[in-house]
Design a protein around this motif. Sequence first.
Motif, PDB file in Angstrom:
ATOM      1  N   SER A   1      42.475  38.294  40.346  1.00 28.28           N
ATOM      2  CA  SER A   1      41.967  39.670  40.281  1.00 28.28           C
ATOM      3  C   SER A   1      41.495  40.178  41.639  1.00 28.28           C
ATOM      4  O   SER A   1      41.237  39.403  42.558  1.00 28.28           O
TER       5      SER A   1
ATOM      6  N   ILE B   1      38.435  42.506  43.001  1.00 28.22           N
ATOM      7  CA  ILE B   1      37.157  43.145  42.675  1.00 28.22           C
ATOM      8  C   ILE B   1      36.655  43.812  43.956  1.00 28.22           C
ATOM      9  O   ILE B   1      36.407  43.135  44.951  1.00 28.22           O
TER      10      ILE B   1
ATOM     11  N   ILE C   1      39.624  46.017  39.842  1.00 25.00           N
ATOM     12  CA  ILE C   1      38.383  46.717  39.500  1.00 25.00           C
ATOM     13  C   ILE C   1      37.875  47.408  40.755  1.00 25.00           C
ATOM     14  O   ILE C   1      37.545  46.755  41.745  1.00 25.00           O
TER      15      ILE C   1
ATOM     16  N   ALA D   1      30.982  46.204  43.014  1.00 23.18           N
ATOM     17  CA  ALA D   1      31.193  46.043  41.560  1.00 23.18           C
ATOM     18  C   ALA D   1      30.204  45.018  41.004  1.00 23.18           C
ATOM     19  O   ALA D   1      29.828  44.061  41.686  1.00 23.18           O
TER      20      ALA D   1
ATOM     21  N   VAL E   1      36.547  34.749  36.686  1.00 23.14           N
ATOM     22  CA  VAL E   1      37.406  35.769  37.298  1.00 23.14           C
ATOM     23  C   VAL E   1      38.617  35.064  37.890  1.00 23.14           C
ATOM     24  O   VAL E   1      38.475  34.131  38.678  1.00 23.14           O
TER      25      VAL E   1
ATOM     26  N   ILE F   1      37.621  39.222  46.488  1.00 24.99           N
ATOM     27  CA  ILE F   1      36.337  39.806  46.098  1.00 24.99           C
ATOM     28  C   ILE F   1      35.756  40.538  47.308  1.00 24.99           C
ATOM     29  O   ILE F   1      35.637  39.966  48.395  1.00 24.99           O
TER      30      ILE F   1
ATOM     31  N   SER G   1      41.440  34.974  43.816  1.00 24.74           N
ATOM     32  CA  SER G   1      41.042  36.377  43.720  1.00 24.74           C
ATOM     33  C   SER G   1      40.549  36.891  45.068  1.00 24.74           C
ATOM     34  O   SER G   1      40.201  36.113  45.957  1.00 24.74           O
TER      35      SER G   1
ATOM     36  N   VAL H   1      29.373  42.412  45.885  1.00 30.01           N
ATOM     37  CA  VAL H   1      29.787  42.260  44.479  1.00 30.01           C
ATOM     38  C   VAL H   1      28.847  41.247  43.817  1.00 30.01           C
ATOM     39  O   VAL H   1      28.383  40.308  44.468  1.00 30.01           O
TER      40      VAL H   1
ATOM     41  N   ILE I   1      29.777  42.472  37.812  1.00 41.14           N
ATOM     42  CA  ILE I   1      30.377  41.804  36.649  1.00 41.14           C
ATOM     43  C   ILE I   1      29.244  41.097  35.910  1.00 41.14           C
ATOM     44  O   ILE I   1      28.538  40.269  36.494  1.00 41.14           O
TER      45      ILE I   1
END
Length: 424
Positions: free
Chosen positions: A326, A328, A345, A332, A323, A311, A309, A315, A334
Motif C-alpha cells: 500500500s 499511505i 490512501i 494519514a 498494512v 509510508i 509499502s 503517518v 490508521i
Amino acid sequence: MIKKEMIAMLLAGGQGSRLGVLTSKLAKPAVAFGGKYKIIDFPLSNCINSGVDTVGVLTQYRPLRLNQHIGIGMPWDLDRNIGGVTVLPPYEKSTDSSWYTGTANAIYQNLEFMEYYNPEYVLILSGDHIYKMDYEVMLDYHKASKAAVTLATYEVPMEEASRFGVVITDEEGCIQEFEEKPEHPRSNKASMGIYIFNWSVLKNALQVMKDVPSCDFGKHIIPYCHEQGDRICAYDFKGYWKDVGTLGSYWEANMELVDIIPEFNLYEEFWRIYTKSDALPPQYVSDNTKVGKCIIGEGTEIYGEVDHSVIGSAVSIGEGSVVKDSIIMNGAVIGKNCVIEKAIIAENTVIGDGAVLGVGEYAPSEYNPKVYAFDLVTIGERSVIPDNVKIGKNTAIFGETTLEDYPNGELKSGGSLIKVGDLA
C-alpha cells in the motif's frame, strides 16, 4: 539583454483525471511519490543536475499547493537573481484572456518570458513523469545531429504504444513519421513529451499555429515542423522512465521503490532528487512490530505491521494493524486492528479502528472502470472511514463517510462513496 543557452519550460497544469480522487483537489505534479517527494520534484531535480538553471513552471489546475511546494525554488537551488524558477499561470491580457488550452498553447502564451532570456534552445518538459535524465547529454545529441527539434523517445511494450505519440525513424535517428496515440501503432518508440527546440524554430511554429484550437506539441507543432522540412531527430533514452498517469502505473512505480535492489534508486549521491521538506522528528517503530521492505517517512509512528509499502511523513499506524502492498501519504492516521491491502490512501485521511480495506472478490468499478481498476482501494485526501467497515477492491472513496454510508458495514468491490460537497 540576458542570454541563456537553454531554458526549460515545465508543463505542470494538468488535472491528471486518470488518478481519480487523488487529484480532486490538487494538480497531478503535486501528488506525493516515494514517501517524501512530489512528482514535480523529478523534472526540477533533473534540471538543476543537468545545469539548466532557468525554469518556467506553467500551472493551471488547482495550483495552490503546487505553488506552495515550489516557492522560490530553494530546495532545487533555483532561487536565483537571474533565471531560477518562475511560476507561470494564465494571466489577463489587454486584448483577451484565456486559459491554457493545449501544451503548445500554454507555451505560446508565455513567449514574452522566453524572449526575455533570448535562449538558443528551449527544453519542453512534462511535470508528471518519474525518471532521471541528463538534459545536457540530450542537448549535445541535438547539436551533433544538427537537428531543429529533438524528441526524447523510449521503447514501450507494443501493447501500450497506443497510449503515446509514437515515431518511425530512419537509420540516422531522424523522424520520418509521427503518430499521436494511434489505434494500431506501427512502432513502439514512444515520445516522452520531452523536446529540445532551436528557439527560432519553436517561436515561428508557435506563432504560425497560434489560432489552432487546443494547440498541442504532439498533434500540431511537431507535424508542422515536419511539413516545413525541419530536421527532427529522436534521442533514445535508455534509463528508467515511468508515466504515472494511471492509478495502476502510479501504484506500481511506488512499489518498485521498495525492492531490495530497486530499478529506480531515489538516493544516489551523484544524481540527487531534491524536495521541499519540513523539519520533523525521526521515525518511531515500537517493540513487537514487523516492518519489511518499506519506505517510511520522518515523523511516522508505527505500532502495527507494515510490509512492502511506501509510508509518507507524520503517518500513524495503530497497534494490531497490518498494512501490505500500500501507499499511505503524509499525515494519514490508521487506527488499531485495521487490515489494509493494496490501497492508496491520500494525505490526512483517517481510517477508523478495525477497518478492513481490499477484501472480497473482484468486481469492476461501477463509478469509473477505466480509472478505478488494478484491484486497488483509492481514498482521497482528508477522507474519514468509520470503525469496523469492510471495503472491497476497485473502490473509490472521497470525503467524510459515516457508518450509515456502508450497507451492512460494507462497500463492496467496484463500489464508490464520493461526497460531492467535499469535492468543491
